[in-house]
Write a protein that holds these residues in place. Structure first.
Motif, PDB file in Angstrom:
ATOM      1  N   UNK A  44      -3.300  -7.547  -1.187  1.00  0.00           N
ATOM      2  CA  UNK A  44      -3.768  -6.392  -0.424  1.00  0.00           C
ATOM      3  C   UNK A  44      -4.824  -6.750   0.614  1.00  0.00           C
ATOM      4  N   UNK A  45      -5.911  -7.376   0.136  1.00  0.00           N
ATOM      5  CA  UNK A  45      -7.028  -7.631   1.040  1.00  0.00           C
ATOM      6  C   UNK A  45      -6.647  -8.594   2.153  1.00  0.00           C
ATOM      7  N   UNK A  74       0.805  -1.211   0.000  1.00  0.00           N
ATOM      8  CA  UNK A  74       0.000   0.000   0.000  1.00  0.00           C
ATOM      9  C   UNK A  74       0.846   1.272   0.000  1.00  0.00           C
ATOM     10  N   UNK A  92      -4.567  -6.885   4.837  1.00  0.00           N
ATOM     11  CA  UNK A  92      -5.371  -5.965   5.635  1.00  0.00           C
ATOM     12  C   UNK A  92      -6.239  -6.742   6.628  1.00  0.00           C
ATOM     13  N   UNK A 119      -5.805   2.318   4.289  1.00  0.00           N
ATOM     14  CA  UNK A 119      -5.800   0.900   3.913  1.00  0.00           C
ATOM     15  C   UNK A 119      -7.210   0.380   4.104  1.00  0.00           C
ATOM     16  N   UNK A 120      -8.051   0.611   3.131  1.00  0.00           N
ATOM     17  CA  UNK A 120      -9.469   0.254   3.310  1.00  0.00           C
ATOM     18  C   UNK A 120     -10.016  -0.332   2.032  1.00  0.00           C
ATOM     19  N   UNK A 121      -9.665  -1.554   1.741  1.00  0.00           N
ATOM     20  CA  UNK A 121     -10.262  -2.166   0.563  1.00  0.00           C
ATOM     21  C   UNK A 121     -11.452  -3.019   0.933  1.00  0.00           C
TER      22      UNK A 121
END
Lengths: 122, 504
Positions: free
Chosen positions: B149-150, A109, B153, A117-119
């Motif tokens: 990415x996901x 990111x 996170x 960081x908010x997917x």
């Protein structure tokens, strides 16, 4: 009093983990919480002026084969120390994993800010 | 022959650390070894089912050493963990070929199983914490296994909340040790019976409710679950939703409340409130989801609510001194729903994995008409959906019916009404799954979709068969007396159980 300070340390860690936006600061908050708990465990077994719980010949009453009352009154409780040792190792493991996830996230990111960081939504 | 209890932790632990030592060319061997370990655990769990015994680790007598306890409640959980684990491991044999670093995945999987087995067998609370951390840390790593990415996170979110939960639990353990001077569950139970609850113990109990509630994703503490469970690879989602939240959260909390602290009315109401909130909020949030796995994750929150509600009803009834038979019925409903949910939710996650692998998407809007292309997946998914939605011959119907009867008998009509309403919500969300994934038009880009084959199919079909036959557990009295009733009896016996088991 000391216990209250220890609880305060725990709450500071919790506050830091919940409120801060930076991933590394969140990790630091969690580590502070874990250390507060470790400190609490150590304080449970602590005794002012106590000695190590190692039995020497002078502490045992040879005639009755029993431990002297003086020894029992002076030693600290060894069990919390063993618990803290275990708990430190566990928190080391989770800290290593947390930091490595932080690093991987940063390379993906390019930021440590959790508001960016908010997917995942919904 | 009685199986020594540490074997349940030792087998996965040893195999887990042998696997990374195998080189690249030995990948099939690693997969075979991991499957063998899970199958042998399942066989051992079936063999030792129904026993009640204590194992003293290293031969140290009980207050000095660590002990492991097997009783009706832990053998029920052990059976669920090993059964779901075996199916998920079989499924990963093929599914995980699309990821690199499969041996590392197998290692983490087995570590998680070792941790969960340890949690349900442990007889002292610090040991429980250690095994809880083993299972949790392995699951944090598995959620982020994809490394995208996901996944990262979700893994970070899960890890932060999970670590806070662990700190709460450890703080509670320290308070209990400070107040009772023991870490062994039986000794703590006796000390609490002697002195009664004091402020420190009450605070410890509330820390346990918050900590284990976070692990079980009950509603005020649920934020991590809808992100973490969908992000993990499908067999891991099945393990997390199917057994991890139950072994780490519900089992540990129930064990502490019933067998260590003793039931009380306020605790029972807290459990009922948490259960109702999870049921309703999870159910309503799930209906709006378009991501297949995310919908399943929200529905897990809702279904876990049923389990906690049943156990909470039992707690209130026991604490009030009402008829034991009523409390027994409520707890039976809760535990039966726990076992049911672990089977059909893991099956649903496996089918979602099969669909995702075949179509390359999790968005239900992009799917449709897969019934012809993937008939077996469709059939297993329908069995699981019918079961979770409470369609009569399937086990989900019976466990919900028992909960409704228990609530009505106890005079809590509004709880019974809530259970029925959420069951309707559940029916709606699984009709949605059927409608958008398997029925309707087949989109152009999915013309070439093929049915999954090999080990994935075997895993799904065996879970579906298990799911169909689960109803027999309550309908046949002898099976009920052999499988579910011992677990209920452990909880009904309350604080005297652990002291009786180790002969204090």
């Amino acid at each position: 009093m000391l216990y209250a300070l220890c609880f305060l340390l725990f709450m500071i860690g919790l506050y830091c983990a919940v409120v801060k936006k930076n991933m590394v600061k969140i990790v630091i908050g969690i580590v502070v919480m874990e250390y507060a708990v470790n400190l609490f465990l150590i304080m449970l077994g602590y005794r002012t002026g106590g000695t190590a719980p190692i039995l020497s010949t002078s502490d045992a009453d040879v005639a009755t084969k029993a431990v002297t009352a003086h020894f029992l009154a002076a030693v600290v409780d060894p069990l919390p120390q063993a618990l803290v040792l275990t708990s430190i190792v566990i928190s080391l493991g989770s800290l290593a994993l947390m930091i490595s996830i932080c690093i991987r996230t940063y390379t993906k990111y390019g930021t440590f800010d959790i508001t960016e960081i908010r997917r995942l939504r919904g | 022959m009685s199986v020594p209890l540490p074997v349940f932790v030792a087998i996965p632990l040893v195999v887990a650390f042998v696997l990374p030592a195998l080189g690249k060319g030995l990948r099939p061997v690693a997969t075979f070894l991991a499957n063998l370990a899970m199958i042998s655990l399942l066989v051992l769990a079936v063999m030792s089912f129904g026993d009640a015994r204590v194992y003293q680790v290293g031969g140290w007598s009980i207050p000095l050493g660590i002990n492991m306890v097997l009783d009706g409640f832990s053998s029920l959980l052990l059976l669920a963990i090993t059964a779901v684990g075996t199916a998920a491991m079989l499924f990963s044999t093929r599914y995980m070929e699309q990821y690199t670093a499969k041996p590392k995945y197998l290692t983490l999987f087995l570590l998680m199983v070792a941790g969960m087995n340890g949690v349900v067998l442990s007889g002292d609370i610090f040991n429980l914490y250690v095994f809880l951390e083993i299972a949790s840390i392995a699951s944090y790593a598995l959620v982020g296994f994809g490394g995208e990415h996901e996944e990262l996170e979700a893994s970070f979110k899960y890890m932060v909340l999970g670590s806070i939960a662990s700190a709460f639990v450890l703080f509670g353990i320290a308070l209990v040790y400070g107040n009772t001077g023991s870490l062994n569950m039986a000794y703590i139970a006796r000390a609490i019976q002697g002195t009664g609850m004091n402020a420190g113990l009450a605070f410890a109990l509330s820390l346990f409710v918050a900590g284990f509630g976070l692990k079980a994703a009950l509603v005020p503490f649920h934020a991590w679950l809808p992100d973490a469970h969908p992000s993990a690879p499908a067999p891991i989602s099945a393990m997390l939703s199917g057994v991890l939240i139950k072994a780490l959260g519900i089992y540990a909390l129930t064990r502490l409340i019933f067998n260590v602290f003793g039931v009380s009315i306020p605790v029972g109401w807290v459990l009922i409130a948490l259960g109702l909130l999870s049921m309703v909020a999870g159910g309503l949030l799930a209906i709006g989801q378009w991501d297949f796995k995310r919908l399943l994750a929200y529905s897990s929150i809702s279904q876990v609510g049923y389990v906690v509600l049943g156990i909470g009803l039992g707690t209130v009834l026991l604490a009030k001194g009402a008829s034991v038979a009523w409390a027994s019925l409520a707890i039976l409903g809760g535990l039966f729903h726990l076992v049911n949910h672990s089977v059909y939710k893991s099956l649903l996650f496996l089918t979602s994995g099969a669909v995702e692998m075949a179509t390359g998407t999790r968005q239900m809007r992009d799917m449709g008409g897969l019934a012809d292309r993937m008939p077996v997946t469709r059939a297993t998914c329908t069995v699981a959906s019918a079961s979770i939605a409470g369609v009569p011959p399937f086990p989900g119907f019976w466990s919900k019916l028992i909960l409704v009867i228990a609530a009505v008998q106890a005079g809590f009509y509004w709880i019974a009404a809530a259970i029925v309403c959420v069951a309707v919500c559940t029916l709606i969300m699984y009709l949605k799954v059927q409608r958008y994934v398997f029925l309707g038009e087949l989109p152009e880009h999915l013309r070439h979709v093929r049915e999954t084959k090999g080990s994935m199919l075997v895993a799904m079909v065996s879970l579906a068969v298990l799911c169909v036959f689960m109803s027999l557990l309550v309908l046949v009295p002898s099976l009920r007396a052999a499988v579910l009733q011992p677990a209920v009896d452990v909880l009904l016996e309350g604080v005297n159980h652990s002291t009786r088991l180790i002969d204090l």
